[in-house]
Design an enzyme around this catalytic site. Structure first.
Site, PDB file in Angstrom:
ATOM      1  CG  ASP A   1      -1.858   1.124   1.311  1.00  0.00           C
ATOM      2  OD1 ASP A   1      -2.759   1.178   0.455  1.00  0.00           O
ATOM      3  OD2 ASP A   1      -1.714   1.968   2.224  1.00  0.00           O
TER       4      ASP A   1
ATOM      5  CD  GLU B   1      -2.283   2.558  -3.405  1.00  0.00           C
ATOM      6  OE1 GLU B   1      -3.444   2.930  -3.673  1.00  0.00           O
ATOM      7  OE2 GLU B   1      -1.850   2.502  -2.235  1.00  0.00           O
TER       8      GLU B   1
END
Length: 610
Positions: free
Chosen positions: A322, A351
């Site tokens: 993330d 990400e």
């Protein structure tokens, strides 16, 4: 004498002043033999630390907080065994703590990971299926079950995933990416679990650590793979350490609360100011998520060991990370390299929410763009947000305007030369942070088929977001809950059970059947996985490309017009070659490709050339 000493060590551990020890255990035979054990307890730093059973201690580090001590041991050449950490005061043993080095799985370091032969299914466990209603709420966590609240805890859990692995496999998925499962003790909106409060513990409303290991085992029995969603940039404000930080600089702190400016281009911006750069990397994502300071070696090592511990413990096949580029670039690169040094084949996708190919490429391992600034992230894969944006727009756009419609697709793939490895990009139409594809296309199944048909046949690792295969729609402008709806049939008493053919509506079956046939076909197509691509400039709203290798040749045609199109095939002769026909992989019809091909309005045709 030895038995007497052992008795003393065991009995004295009854008086241990240790509240936490992390990692809770470790493994013998790791590539990096150094293990830093964090111990937490009242005034624990006042003691001298040693170890039994011939375990060498290479360093004992204490901080300004007397409740922590970091003990580094060297496990080189050590077999799996138990030993004791011995705490003394003026050479008198006060208490001990047992620690275990466990046996690794066979060939653990050489574990294989996901790649472009896979299809990844993204699900949010709280919204997927409630397999065990008994854990809907837990006494140790603040937020309780409330399915009536769109943003509340709805009760989905690990058992719910296990119960429906057959469904996921039938869909054609080979890999499961679940959003985080570690404990998130926020009082509200904790269902997404990105504000973690204990990174060594599965949230009890999802199950136990043992349940997660069981999930991994059940997935592997089906020859599928499990990807853990890891968060390196921040924890939740309720993380147990936030109440008693090991060091003041364990998190990035300002005199007043400061939020990141989200300008990730500052990484490579040669004109950036120092204050903007500091705010970018040290500012918090949101007030409830403290920003971790990876420049602190203790923090970086803690995150590295935690990630490796989960790989070994749960037998994981890969990571999705993330907000990867929100962390300090040089430090997150060290974290990534440490993991891939331990597991050379381990895939990690970050990400990277950038909308420019050069900027996205910058973050992929061995990037030709990163080399300009002598930067290597060591990150094998990045998420292709550029393709996602296009897939959420092009089939609503009229052709004929320069750079619109399918021309955007052509232009996107024309920039693949910027990537070190375009095959290892994670490609998707949507995820848990975007509009749902079926909302954007107003549940026009023709447009959904075009988006999925392209996703299944271009370079990269396709990812499908749960529920889209049923026609599930959601508008992010209405809040996150609208794009994170409950899977129909995941709860006892649901009127519509979409996990079964009989329980699905006709419309849901139309979506599911197409998706299942498409991605099950893809499983065995090496030309689509790793083959070359030749594409042709879109003409008259039709985009044609080929995926091929020495044994397979796949022709893909997309008609983005509301009119039937007849396409002359002589233009594509260099790729069609001596082939006379192609099998439509969805309808199983044999199509003559020697002269022309007719395409229905708003359609995709995928042909295996013969």
């Amino acid at each position: 004498m030895k038995k007497l000493l052992l008795f003393f060590l065991i009995s004295s551990s009854m008086f241990a002043q240790i509240d936490r020890i992390e990692p809770p255990f470790w493994y013998a035979g790791m590539h990096n033999p150094e293990l830093q054990i964090m111990l937490y307890g009242k005034n624990i730093a006042k003691y001298q630390v040693s170890a039994s059973n011939s375990i060498p201690i290479s360093n004992v580090q204490k901080t300004e907080n007397p409740n922590y001590v970091f003990v580094t041991i060297n496990t080189k050449n050590s077999p799996p065994k138990d030993f004791f950490l011995i705490f003394k005061d003026n050479d008198k043993v006060v208490f001990t703590k047992k620690y275990t080095l466990k046996q690794r799985r066979e060939n653990s370091a050489q574990r294989q990971s996901y790649d472009s032969s896979d299809m990844m299914y993204l699900l949010m466990p709280d919204r997927f299926s409630n397999g065990n209603p008994k854990n809907d709420s837990d006494a140790s966590t603040t937020e309780k079950f409330n399915r009536a609240s769109p943003d509340g805890r709805h009760g989905g859990d690990i058992q719910g995933i296990i119960n429906h692995l057959d469904y996921i496999q039938e869909l054609g998925a080979t890999t499961i990416w679940s959003t985080p499962l570690c404990e998130d003790n926020d009082a509200h909106h904790s269902y997404h679990t990105y504000g973690q409060s204990d990174v060594y513990k599965i949230d009890p409303r999802y199950g136990t650590n043992e349940d997660y290991v069981r999930l991994s085992g059940e997935i592997h029995k089906k020859k599928m793979k499990l990807v853990l969603d890891y968060v390196t940039n921040h924890w939740g404000l309720q993380h147990w350490m936030m109440k008693d930080l090991p060091t003041h600089d364990w998190i990035n702190q300002f005199e007043n609360y400061t939020q990141t400016n989200h300008k990730r281009t500052l990484v490579h911006d040669t004109h950036a100011s120092k204050i903007d750069t500091k705010t970018c990397f040290d500012g918090w994502f949101v007030p409830s998520m403290p920003d971790l300071n990876q420049r602190n070696p203790l923090v970086l090592n803690y995150l590295t060991q935690n990630a490796i511990w989960w790989i070994e413990y749960a037998n994981l096949d890969g990571f999705r990370v993330d907000t990867y580029n929100y962390a300090e670039p040089s430090e997150i690169a060290k974290w990534t390299k440490a993991i891939t040094d331990e597991y050379p084949n381990f895939n990690i996708v970050g990400e990277i929410s950038m909308r420019d190919q050069a900027q996205l490429s910058y973050w992929q391992k061995d990037s030709p763009i990163g080399k300009i600034q002598n930067f290597n992230s060591y990150l094998p894969s990045v998420m292709d947000f550029i393709l996602s944006d296009d897939l959420l727009s092009v089939f609503n756009e009229f052709e004929g305007t320069w750079g619109k419609g399918l021309e955007k697709m052509y232009d996107n793939f024309s920039n693949d030369f910027l990537y070190q490895n375009a095959n290892n990009l994670l490609i998707f139409a949507e995820n848990h942070d975007t509009h749902r594809v079926n909302h954007v296309y107003n549940n026009d199944i023709r447009k959904y088929k075009m988006a999925m048909g392209l996703l299944a046949t271009v370079r990269g690792i396709p990812q499908l977001y749960y529920g889209s295969e049923l026609g599930m729609a959601g508008n992010k402008d209405n809040g996150d809950a609208d794009i994170r709806q409950d899977f129909p049939g995941g709860w006892q008493g649901d009127a519509n059970n979409a996990f079964t053919k009989e329980g699905r509506t006709q419309t849901q079956n139309d979506y599911f059947d197409f998706t299942s046939k498409l991605f099950n076909w893809r499983k065995n197509k090496s030309a689509v996985h790793f083959g070359k691509m030749t594409h042709y400039i879109p003409e008259n709203s039709v985009y044609v490309y080929f995926r091929y290798n020495t044994s397979e040749n796949v022709m893909v045609l997309l008609n983005n017009s509301e009119e039937t199109k007849t396409v002359k095939t002589n233009r594509f002769q260099e790729n069609i070659g001596t082939n006379k026909t192609g099998k439509d992989i969805i309808t199983d019809k044999i199509i003559d490709v020697t002269n022309e091909i007719t395409l229905e309005p708003k359609s995709v045709m995928i042909l295996e050339l013969k």
